[in-house]
Design a protein around this motif. Structure first.
Motif, PDB file in Angstrom:
ATOM      1  N   SER A 186       0.834  -1.195   0.000  1.00  0.00           N
ATOM      2  CA  SER A 186       0.000   0.000   0.000  1.00  0.00           C
ATOM      3  C   SER A 186       0.869   1.246   0.000  1.00  0.00           C
ATOM      4  CB  SER A 186      -0.927   0.011   1.217  1.00  0.00           C
ATOM      5  OG  SER A 186      -1.682   1.193   1.267  1.00  0.00           O
TER       6      SER A 186
ATOM      7  N   SER B 110       0.408   5.679   0.472  1.00  0.00           N
ATOM      8  CA  SER B 110      -0.493   6.750   0.878  1.00  0.00           C
ATOM      9  C   SER B 110       0.258   8.067   0.907  1.00  0.00           C
ATOM     10  CB  SER B 110      -1.107   6.462   2.249  1.00  0.00           C
ATOM     11  OG  SER B 110      -0.105   6.469   3.247  1.00  0.00           O
TER      12      SER B 110
ATOM     13  N   SER C 278      -4.484  10.698  -0.632  1.00  0.00           N
ATOM     14  CA  SER C 278      -4.453   9.646  -1.655  1.00  0.00           C
ATOM     15  C   SER C 278      -4.077   8.327  -1.010  1.00  0.00           C
ATOM     16  CB  SER C 278      -3.473   9.995  -2.774  1.00  0.00           C
ATOM     17  OG  SER C 278      -2.177  10.220  -2.272  1.00  0.00           O
ATOM     18  N   SER C 279      -4.623   7.261  -1.555  1.00  0.00           N
ATOM     19  CA  SER C 279      -4.423   5.931  -0.983  1.00  0.00           C
ATOM     20  C   SER C 279      -4.500   4.887  -2.090  1.00  0.00           C
ATOM     21  CB  SER C 279      -5.491   5.653   0.080  1.00  0.00           C
ATOM     22  OG  SER C 279      -5.457   4.309   0.508  1.00  0.00           O
ATOM     23  N   LYS C 280      -3.613   3.928  -2.013  1.00  0.00           N
ATOM     24  CA  LYS C 280      -3.572   2.865  -3.022  1.00  0.00           C
ATOM     25  C   LYS C 280      -3.234   1.560  -2.310  1.00  0.00           C
ATOM     26  CE  LYS C 280      -1.222   1.647  -7.396  1.00  0.00           C
ATOM     27  NZ  LYS C 280      -2.432   1.558  -8.244  1.00  0.00           N
TER      28      LYS C 280
ATOM     29  N   ASP D 245      -9.502  -1.977  -5.070  1.00  0.00           N
ATOM     30  CA  ASP D 245      -9.787  -0.676  -5.666  1.00  0.00           C
ATOM     31  C   ASP D 245     -10.557   0.236  -4.724  1.00  0.00           C
ATOM     32  OD1 ASP D 245      -8.534  -1.466  -7.966  1.00  0.00           O
ATOM     33  OD2 ASP D 245     -10.367  -2.154  -8.949  1.00  0.00           O
ATOM     34  N   ASN D 246     -11.369  -0.367  -3.847  1.00  0.00           N
ATOM     35  CA  ASN D 246     -12.198   0.424  -2.944  1.00  0.00           C
ATOM     36  C   ASN D 246     -11.583   0.585  -1.569  1.00  0.00           C
ATOM     37  OD1 ASN D 246     -14.324   0.719  -4.855  1.00  0.00           O
ATOM     38  ND2 ASN D 246     -15.009  -1.360  -4.398  1.00  0.00           N
TER      39      ASN D 246
ATOM     40  N   PHE E 263      -8.849   1.455   1.571  1.00  0.00           N
ATOM     41  CA  PHE E 263      -8.052   2.573   2.032  1.00  0.00           C
ATOM     42  C   PHE E 263      -6.871   2.026   2.820  1.00  0.00           C
ATOM     43  CE2 PHE E 263     -12.311   4.280   1.492  1.00  0.00           C
ATOM     44  CZ  PHE E 263     -12.046   5.411   0.733  1.00  0.00           C
ATOM     45  N   SER E 264      -5.740   2.661   2.650  1.00  0.00           N
ATOM     46  CA  SER E 264      -4.504   2.192   3.259  1.00  0.00           C
ATOM     47  C   SER E 264      -4.584   2.240   4.781  1.00  0.00           C
ATOM     48  CB  SER E 264      -3.345   3.059   2.767  1.00  0.00           C
ATOM     49  OG  SER E 264      -2.165   2.744   3.447  1.00  0.00           O
TER      50      SER E 264
ATOM     51  N   ASN F 120      -9.032   7.161  -2.743  1.00  0.00           N
ATOM     52  CA  ASN F 120      -8.696   5.878  -3.359  1.00  0.00           C
ATOM     53  C   ASN F 120      -9.006   5.848  -4.857  1.00  0.00           C
ATOM     54  OD1 ASN F 120     -11.455   5.939  -3.070  1.00  0.00           O
ATOM     55  ND2 ASN F 120     -11.650   3.776  -2.529  1.00  0.00           N
ATOM     56  N   GLU F 121      -9.269   6.999  -5.452  1.00  0.00           N
ATOM     57  CA  GLU F 121      -9.628   7.034  -6.861  1.00  0.00           C
ATOM     58  C   GLU F 121      -8.582   7.735  -7.718  1.00  0.00           C
ATOM     59  OE1 GLU F 121     -13.572   8.374  -7.560  1.00  0.00           O
ATOM     60  OE2 GLU F 121     -14.457   7.118  -5.977  1.00  0.00           O
TER      61      GLU F 121
ATOM     62  N   TYR G 203     -13.210   7.752   7.990  1.00  0.00           N
ATOM     63  CA  TYR G 203     -13.080   7.180   6.659  1.00  0.00           C
ATOM     64  C   TYR G 203     -14.405   7.405   5.933  1.00  0.00           C
ATOM     65  CZ  TYR G 203      -8.771   4.655   7.861  1.00  0.00           C
ATOM     66  OH  TYR G 203      -7.492   4.331   8.226  1.00  0.00           O
TER      67      TYR G 203
END
Length: 814
Positions: free
Chosen positions: A178, A180, A198-200, A205-206, A208-209, A374-375, A626
């Motif tokens: 992850s 962020s 931002s979070s990946k 895909d949905n 959050f880190s 997350n988008e 969140y």
């Protein structure tokens, strides 16, 4: 999207990386080995990056003449002055190990090591640097990875397979990857806020880190840092009790500062202290950098092998203030055949020491994830990512993205359900479940064999319990659960049917509705202080009926919700027809000629309408926000508990009473002295016109050898269950102090066992009567290896200041 398209996307991603990575290269040592998580920054600023685990870095500076500084703890700093005009540039750097010398210092036998006066000066300046900064804001990038180094083929008889495609042929694979990006804000004296922009997360895909800068907040200017227990800072006030120091040498850094390298030696393996090195700047006496490690035995967590913390602080040209630039945390742990290696690396940049905060900017919301965090697309991540991905991490993103689509597909979910829905012999004991995962529908059926229990009211009895759950979203926020239950007692030859339905409405205010009804045999104390399994054991083997039951036909509804932050309310209304239960058998495996005693007062069948309101007030409650969800972080204040219970007189035989209870509950860490927890409660019947026995105030007692440790604070450990049930004014107090190794770490041999002592005291007052009291000494963290599941408690009870009883209780943390 096909796997080939994903690969092409990765190639395009790599090409786009080149367009953003204007200056890039590899950092190695003199042997050509890559230096993972080395720091690279523009001199005089906090703008920079870190190398990845392969030593590769990238940075995108503004055009002009600048100096890049390359640093790695234990190595000489390297500077490169360049005239950057915006063209891509490759700059590989080789760092040499720092030439640390002792100079003219001669350490004589039995003399104090020269590290000690340096540490004393650093201690003297600790509070200055702790309070130096009035306010700041900065950007934080965090990359977190957790990789399985080894995984068993089976666990508890169940095959693990490849964990849905995560593991390779060597039983290794990344289980969490992850990234962020957050904004971090601070203002004296202790106001903090973090906003994740931002979070990946690989494969979600949905999602959050879990990355949080606040979880990486290891400030060694504090007396201690919290890692399951307080770990003493090497420059904390009491550090000399836990550390020995050795001056390993000194060197001049890139800014001309003389830096001392001091070796940290914990005085014992089990001491709450770090090993490794701390680097102190001469004359300034601030922390330059750290290279710490701590073992699982030191924090009383046998599952942990080693935790390493490496920090770099840099001076800013704007105000000569030193700030944390990079931090890398490595953790290795294992249990049940799993071995896991994790790393969380943070890069702190763009410091602003003169931020302007709006009024009420700081609140109890200490962490927030923005709605669209997350988008962010791949182009965005390529443009802001300061730590380059390794080849393995790139491949993991591609693989997890493909697997994620597979895991959510109807074909895959149906195939998994077909396998898991097959009936197996073990289901006869463990129960059976049938899932329709794609439609988010789940059915369960408990096994009557696993629910067979015994008490003298019903004899042997069992239950058949069904369950149906329907989820309305992917995040498990809104769902409904319906559970009908059929119970039959063999000796009394009576069937009881009941049902319960729960509807989760949302998870920002934790709104939930419950509906219940049917016929049940229930304990007089509605909190069910005695486990049915434990009572079965005592009845069958000791001819002791500890559980007291009556029967009720009822319908009830409850609603719970957090009204506003820290104020949680639960309401309940129940209408019931209540009747006494008689004994139907005197069976047991032993003492067959004896009878069960039934010294409980009888009561007439009656109708009851009972309303209850509970409030939990937590002032200053911190929380994390969140999208669509809230997480509680705790408060420095104790919980205040209010409970009002009303017996509503509908009929002549209905209960008529008003019971008000006020409570307070707290849990506080007292530095290395340990942790204290307490619970106080006072109550009184404002009206006691008609109070049946089950409506009296009952105090959680215990007459067994086993109590779950999470219940120790809420009950007496030697008190008979109903001997003190009352309508009088009452007060109870429960207190425990966990020494967390403070005492055991000082005892040879014992300290190697990793056990911890706990002292307890409990008090009960009824009206003007002399109190009932308990005093206990506990031994916690008992077990072997990583499985420290037991707590042994020795309790002495007194009634009216005279000795009453002595008991030994074993707590099992299952």
């Amino acid at each position: 999207m096909s796997f080939i398209v994903k690969i092409l996307g990765l190639l395009l991603c790599c090409c786009s990386l080149q367009s953003y990575a204007q200056i890039s290269g590899t950092i190695t040592d003199t042997n050509g080995e890559p230096l993972a998580f080395a720091s690279i920054y523009i001199e005089g600023t906090s703008t920079g990056t870190s190398s990845n685990i392969e030593g590769i870095y990238q940075i995108t500076p503004d055009s002009g003449i600048l100096t890049l500084v390359y640093q790695y703890v234990g190595y000489k700093t390297h500077k490169e002055q360049i005239n950057y005009q915006g063209n891509p540039k490759t700059l590989d750097v080789q760092l040499k190990e720092e030439s640390v010398t002792l100079g003219e210092i001669v350490v004589k036998a039995n003399a104090e090591d020269p590290a000690y006066p340096i540490i004393r000066k650093a201690m003297a300046k600790r509070k200055f640097y702790l309070n130096q900064t009035e306010a700041y804001s900065c950007d934080v990038y965090i990359k977190g990875t957790q990789k399985l180094l080894n995984a068993p083929e089976t666990i508890l008889g169940q095959e693990l397979g490849d964990l849905g495609g995560i593991l390779d042929s060597t039983r290794q694979g990344i289980v969490y990857l992850s990234e962020s990006e957050s904004k971090l804000y601070y203002q004296k004296p202790n106001s903090k806020k973090e906003v994740m922009v931002s979070s990946k997360v690989a494969g979600d895909d949905n999602g959050f880190s879990f990355n949080q800068a606040s979880l990486m907040d290891f400030n060694f200017y504090e007396n201690s840092v919290e890692i399951d227990r307080p770990i003493i800072s090497p420059i904390g006030n009491n550090a000399f009790l836990f550390y020995k120091y050795q001056l390993a040498g000194s060197y001049f850094d890139e800014n001309g500062f003389l830096v001392y390298k001091i070796k940290l030696i914990p005085k014992g393996k089990e001491e709450p202290a770090f090993g490794g090195y701390i680097y102190i700047v001469d004359e300034l006496w601030n922390i330059h950098s750290t290279d710490f490690y701590i073992s699982g035995s030191a924090i009383k967590q046998p599952i942990l092998d080693t935790l390493c913390i490496r920090q770099l602080h840099i001076p800013l040209a704007t105000n000569d203030q030193w700030c944390l630039f990079s931090q890398s945390i490595d953790i290795r742990f294992g249990a049940l055949g799993f071995e896991v290696d994790g790393n969380f690396t943070g890069v702190f940049s763009n410091y602003n020491f003169d931020p302007i905060f709006e009024k009420d900017f700081f609140s109890n919301e200490v962490f927030k994830v923005e709605d669209l965090a997350n988008e962010k697309d791949q182009i965005y991540w390529d443009s802001i990512r300061p730590i380059l991905l390794t080849l393995e991490e790139k491949e993991d993103y591609v693989k997890k993205d493909s697997l994620s689509e597979l895991w959510k597909s109807k074909v895959f979910l149906d195939s998994i359900d077909r396998e898991n829905n097959k009936f197996k012999i073990a289901n006869l004991l463990l129960g059976y479940s049938y899932n329709r995962s794609y439609k988010k529908q789940y059915y369960t059926l408990s096994s009557p064999l696993s629910t067979i229990q015994f008490d003298p009211y019903r004899g042997f009895y069992g239950a058949l319990k069904f369950g149906f759950q329907k989820d309305f979203d992917d995040e498990n926020i809104r769902w409904i659960l319906v559970e009908p239950k059929f119970s039959y007692g063999l000796a009394e030859k009576r069937l009881r049917v009941s049902a319960e339905g729960t509807f989760s409405l949302e998870k920002v205010h934790f709104s939930k509705i419950r509906l219940r009804g049917g016929r049940v045999a229930t304990q007089f104390d509605e909190t069910n202080p005695l486990s049915r399994t434990v009572n079965t054991f005592y009845a069958l083997y000791g001819k002791l009926n500890l559980m007291r039951l009556y029967e009720k036909d009822f319908v009830a509804a409850s609603f719970e919700r957090e009204l506003f932050n820290g104020f949680f309310m639960e309401t309940d209304l129940e209408y019931a027809t209540r009747r006494a239960l008689g004994l139907s058998t005197h069976f047991s495996f032993w003492k067959k000629d004896e009878f069960y005693g039934d010294d409980f007062p009888d009561f007439e069948k009656h109708r009851a309408l009972i309303g209850t309101v509970r409030l939990r007030i937590r002032l200053g409650q911190k929380y994390l926000s969140y999208p669509k969800r809230k997480f509680i972080s705790g408060s420095k204040y104790p919980d205040f508990l209010i409970r009002y219970k009303k017996g509503i007189s509908l009929f002549d035989d209905s209960p008529d009473f008003d019971l008000l209870s006020l409570g307070i509950k707290g849990d506080y860490q007292l530095g290395f002295f340990g942790r204290t927890e307490f619970r106080l409660e006072a109550g009184q019947f404002l009206n006691s016109e008609n109070v049946y026995f089950m409506d009296r105030k009952h105090f959680h007692g215990n007459r067994t050898i086993s109590v779950p440790p999470d219940q120790f604070l809420n009950r007496f450990l030697a008190l008979p269950y109903y001997d003190y049930s009352t309508t009088k004014p009452h007060f109870q107090a429960h207190f425990y102090h966990h020494f967390q190794g403070l005492l055991t770490d000082r005892i040879p041999l014992v300290k190697r066992m990793n056990i911890m002592f706990v002292f307890g005291s409990k008090w009960l007052f009824l009206g003007e009567e002399s109190p009932y009291t308990e005093y206990s000494l506990g031994i916690d963290n008992l077990g072997f290896g990583a499985f420290r599941l037991f707590r042994l408690e020795f309790i002495t009870a007194f009634k009216a200041w005279s000795y009453e009883d002595f008991r030994v209780v074993l707590g099992t943390k299952l």
